[in-house]
Design an enzyme around this catalytic site. Structure first.
Site, short mmCIF file in Angstrom:
data_model
loop_
_atom_site.label_atom_id
_atom_site.label_comp_id
_atom_site.label_asym_id
_atom_site.label_seq_id
_atom_site.Cartn_x
_atom_site.Cartn_y
_atom_site.Cartn_z
N ALA A 78 -28.40 -19.22 53.81
CA ALA A 78 -28.31 -20.02 55.25
C ALA A 78 -28.32 -21.51 55.04
O ALA A 78 -27.46 -21.92 55.49
CB ALA A 78 -29.43 -19.46 56.20
N SER A 118 -37.13 -24.96 47.07
CA SER A 118 -38.17 -24.63 46.22
C SER A 118 -37.85 -23.62 45.00
O SER A 118 -37.76 -22.51 45.49
CB SER A 118 -39.47 -24.62 46.85
OG SER A 118 -40.45 -23.54 46.00
N ALA A 144 -22.89 -7.61 51.27
CA ALA A 144 -22.00 -7.31 52.21
C ALA A 144 -21.79 -8.12 53.44
O ALA A 144 -22.54 -8.64 54.10
CB ALA A 144 -22.11 -5.91 52.49
N LYS A 172 -14.02 -5.61 50.97
CA LYS A 172 -14.57 -4.61 51.69
C LYS A 172 -13.70 -4.06 52.98
O LYS A 172 -13.44 -5.09 53.87
CB LYS A 172 -15.94 -4.99 52.37
CG LYS A 172 -16.53 -4.16 53.29
CD LYS A 172 -18.08 -4.72 53.49
CE LYS A 172 -18.60 -3.91 54.68
NZ LYS A 172 -19.94 -4.51 55.21
N LEU A 175 -32.89 -16.11 58.04
CA LEU A 175 -33.91 -15.45 58.27
C LEU A 175 -34.99 -15.90 58.91
O LEU A 175 -35.77 -15.48 59.92
CB LEU A 175 -34.51 -14.86 57.04
CG LEU A 175 -33.64 -14.03 56.06
CD1 LEU A 175 -34.18 -13.71 54.56
CD2 LEU A 175 -33.26 -12.53 56.61
P1 FAD Z 1 -33.86 -17.15 51.86
O1 FAD Z 1 -32.88 -16.52 50.99
O2 FAD Z 1 -35.24 -16.74 51.85
O3 FAD Z 1 -34.03 -18.60 51.70
C1 FAD Z 1 -35.24 -19.72 51.96
C2 FAD Z 1 -35.17 -20.74 51.28
O4 FAD Z 1 -36.17 -21.70 51.65
C3 FAD Z 1 -35.34 -20.92 49.83
O5 FAD Z 1 -34.43 -21.63 49.05
C4 FAD Z 1 -36.63 -21.27 49.52
O6 FAD Z 1 -37.06 -21.88 48.24
C5 FAD Z 1 -36.89 -22.09 50.73
N1 FAD Z 1 -38.30 -22.41 51.21
C6 FAD Z 1 -39.07 -21.57 51.70
N2 FAD Z 1 -40.13 -22.30 51.79
C7 FAD Z 1 -40.04 -23.74 51.32
C8 FAD Z 1 -41.16 -24.69 51.22
N3 FAD Z 1 -42.37 -24.48 51.68
N4 FAD Z 1 -40.64 -25.79 50.81
C9 FAD Z 1 -39.21 -25.70 50.11
N5 FAD Z 1 -38.45 -24.87 50.27
C10 FAD Z 1 -38.80 -23.66 51.01
N6 FAD Z 1 -27.00 -10.16 55.05
C11 FAD Z 1 -25.71 -9.92 55.15
O7 FAD Z 1 -24.89 -10.44 55.97
N7 FAD Z 1 -25.31 -8.74 54.54
C12 FAD Z 1 -26.22 -7.80 53.82
O8 FAD Z 1 -25.58 -7.07 53.26
C13 FAD Z 1 -27.38 -8.08 53.80
N8 FAD Z 1 -28.57 -7.36 53.37
C14 FAD Z 1 -29.67 -7.60 53.14
C15 FAD Z 1 -30.79 -6.91 52.66
C16 FAD Z 1 -31.94 -7.03 53.00
C17 FAD Z 1 -33.10 -6.01 52.49
C18 FAD Z 1 -32.19 -8.48 53.66
C19 FAD Z 1 -33.96 -8.73 53.90
C20 FAD Z 1 -31.52 -9.27 53.94
C21 FAD Z 1 -30.16 -8.91 54.06
N9 FAD Z 1 -29.14 -9.68 54.52
C22 FAD Z 1 -27.87 -9.26 54.54
C23 FAD Z 1 -29.75 -11.04 55.04
C24 FAD Z 1 -29.46 -12.30 54.06
O9 FAD Z 1 -30.03 -11.89 52.81
C25 FAD Z 1 -29.94 -13.24 54.58
O10 FAD Z 1 -29.40 -13.59 56.08
C26 FAD Z 1 -29.22 -14.49 54.08
O11 FAD Z 1 -29.62 -14.45 52.44
C27 FAD Z 1 -29.93 -15.72 54.26
O12 FAD Z 1 -31.17 -15.94 53.72
P2 FAD Z 1 -31.91 -17.33 54.20
O13 FAD Z 1 -31.11 -18.27 53.43
O14 FAD Z 1 -32.23 -17.49 55.64
O15 FAD Z 1 -33.56 -17.07 53.38
#
Ligand code: FAD
Length: 493
Positions: free
Chosen positions: A13, A36, A47, A75, A328
């Site tokens: 994200a 971090s 996917a 896909k 997320l």
């Molecule tokens: P994260 O990957 O958790 O990144 C969070 C970031 O915040 C990290 O860089 C971390 O270091 C940083 N951070 C957090 N706290 C701090 C702090 N205090 N200081 C500094 N940095 C911090 N999506 C799809 O479209 N297709 C799929 O097939 C799919 N499968 C999934 C399966 C599962 C089981 C899950 C849980 C999710 C799935 N997703 C899927 C969703 C997808 O993984 C997420 O939407 C996507 O990876 C985005 O994650 P994110 O960047 O929001 O969070």
């Protein structure tokens, strides 16, 4: 005036947001991203759905270069096994084509079916036919006159974040590694003014994009935006995830197999296969789910399964004060239809549309929250339908989801569908009538009737056209090379 944008988080994200804002508004913004290494990313999310192509196009990314960098595969849809009943299967393809005459092809197929036609809808769908024979090719290269075969990708999420990081650094996005330990707010407005890292660095900003993952560092831990819990309709709250060695050619589709307390994904990449068991901890323990997942892999596990805990739902406000949550941090709908990365994309595009360049207006915030909530809501109904419309009640989990109460909006859709395959979709929803049709019919529903426009064509002509369509579909799929050889030729890692 919004000039300094701070993106908190460097998962999918965070880097997607930084890349798109940098590309669309970069000349007038200073963009900083903080991540971090100690906390890391969720590391799954492999996917996608076809809208990711538009995201790449928006950034000006070459598709083959991207696929090489992320060990990507193509896909064509999702193969659902055992969802309707043990032993059953169906395919949810990206798109449906065929006779139109002012009404979606699914109605013509209903006419054909009611007259005793073959019950296999896939015979009329190029994606399904190509998927069944493990073929893939971009039709623009093979036969530009043929219908467009829509596709998305599977990729390694960690490599994707790395790829986007390189792209962002090229745009001037500044990355800081470190853990945020303190968040500073304006004592009067409550807006966030800066975040402080463990080592004393302070990053000030006008606008903060919270991509900190499930913890929602700014949107929830600081601003207490509240969470709408949807787990009574989508009770899965855990995933056990593990990659395994690749055995055999990569399939051009994701596989979703219903299991005793949820379902299992299988996502083929060029170098390995991603697997996960999405389950409800009310019906199976984490240990048992992990053990069963390992027993059911088709290749050697490359690690111990990792448990990821989640609560299905969304933040009540995804844009609160000067914080916009994405990924997320904004909410989570289980990955049954691979929609999370799409919802990140939707949040980014919506933010760019309402971007507060001269300062935040309440109307911008309200419109963003309205549009994103609608996107979450529509996906939610579609996901719940996969569980509700089943003949399974062979385990306590399936008995619960089969008999559970469902949202009024979904009740309405299912009733309307049962009558005449109408009223499934309102306006510009992500999942169109054809997607609903594929899933609902695949899971055992059949509408009583269909739109009378599908009866307008004379019987002889209808028969002729439907036979040609079936032959054409099989012929189209057979012109494609094997998925593996296409990847080897166009985008090997
Ligand atoms: P994260 O990957 O958790 O990144 C969070 C970031 O915040 C990290 O860089 C971390 O270091 C940083 N951070 C957090 N706290 C701090 C702090 N205090 N200081 C500094 N940095 C911090 N999506 C799809 O479209 N297709 C799929 O097939 C799919 N499968 C999934 C399966 C599962 C089981 C899950 C849980 C999710 C799935 N997703 C899927 C969703 C997808 O993984 C997420 O939407 C996507 O990876 C985005 O994650 P994110 O960047 O929001 O969070």
């Amino acid at each position: 005036m919004v000039r300094k944008v701070v993106v908190v988080g460097g998962g999918t994200a965070g880097w997607m947001a930084a890349a798109a804002l940098g590309k669309a508004l970069g000349t007038r913004l200073d963009i900083t991203l903080i991540e971090s290494d100690d906390i890391g990313t969720v590391g799954v999310g492999e996917a996608t759905i076809p809208s990711i192509q538009e995201f790449n196009q928006m950034l000006g990314i070459d598709e083959n270069e991207f696929l090489r960098a992320v060990n990507g595969t193509f896909k064509l849809g999702i193969r659902f096994i055992d969802w309707k009943a043990p032993g059953s299967e169906y395919f949810h393809p990206f798109g449906v084509y065929g006779i139109d005459m002012g009404v979606n092809f699914t109605h013509h197929w209903m006419r054909y079916r009611k007259a005793g036609g073959n019950a296999d809808f896939g015979l009329f769908n190029p994606q399904t036919m190509a998927a069944r024979s493990h073929r893939f090719g971009r039709m623009a290269e093979i036969n530009p006159k043929a219908p467009r075969v829509n596709y998305a990708f599977h990729f390694d999420a960690t490599l994707y974040a790395r790829f986007l990081r390189r792209f962002c650094e090229g745009l001037g996005v500044v990355r800081h590694e470190g853990k945020i330990t303190h968040v500073n707010q304006d004592p009067n407005s409550g807006d966030i003014t800066s975040v402080a890292l463990e080592d004393g660095r302070v990053m000030a900003g006008d606008l903060f994009i919270d991509c900190s993952g499930f913890r929602g560092l700014l949107i929830e831990q600081t601003l207490k935006s509240g969470y709408e819990d949807w787990s009574k309709w989508l009770p899965c709250n855990r995933a056990a995830a593990v990659p395994c060695d690749k055995v055999g050619p990569a399939t051009p589709y994701t596989t979703s197999t219903a299991r005793e307390a949820g379902w299992q994904w299988r996502i083929p990449l060029q170098h390995r296969t991603g697997n996960g068991y999405v389950f409800s901890s009310d019906y199976i323990s984490e240990d048992d789910a992990s053990t069963l997942l390992l027993q059911r892999l088709d290749g050697k596990a490359q690690a111990e399964p990792r448990i990821i805990r989640f609560l299905t739902g969304h933040r009540k406000q995804m844009w609160n004060r000067n914080v916009i949550a994405m990924g997320l941090a904004s909410g989570f709908l289980e990955p049954l239809e691979s929609t999370s990365i799409f919802l990140v994309q939707e949040a980014i595009v919506t933010l760019i549309k309402y971007f507060p360049k001269d300062g935040i207006l309440p109307s911008q915030r309200a419109c963003f929250n309205r549009d994103l909530l609608a996107a979450y809501d529509n996906v939610k109904d579609f996901l719940i339908a996969h569980y509700k419309v089943t003949t399974r009640d062979d385990t306590p989990f399936w008995a619960y989801v089969k008999n559970m109460d469902i949202p009024e909006s979904l009740k309405f859709r299912l009733e309307a569908f049962a009558q005449n395959n109408q009223c499934l979709v309102q306006g510009d929803e992500l999942f169109k009538e054809a997607s609903w049709f594929a899933v609902l019919v695949g899971q055992g529903m059949e509408p009583d009737s269909y739109n009378p426009l599908a009866d307008v064509m004379a019987e002889d002509e209808f028969r002729w056209r439907i036979d040609r369509l079936r032959e054409g579909t099989a012929g189209l799929a057979s012109t494609m090379p094997s998925h593996e050889s296409y990847i080897a030729r166009t985008c090997p890692s």
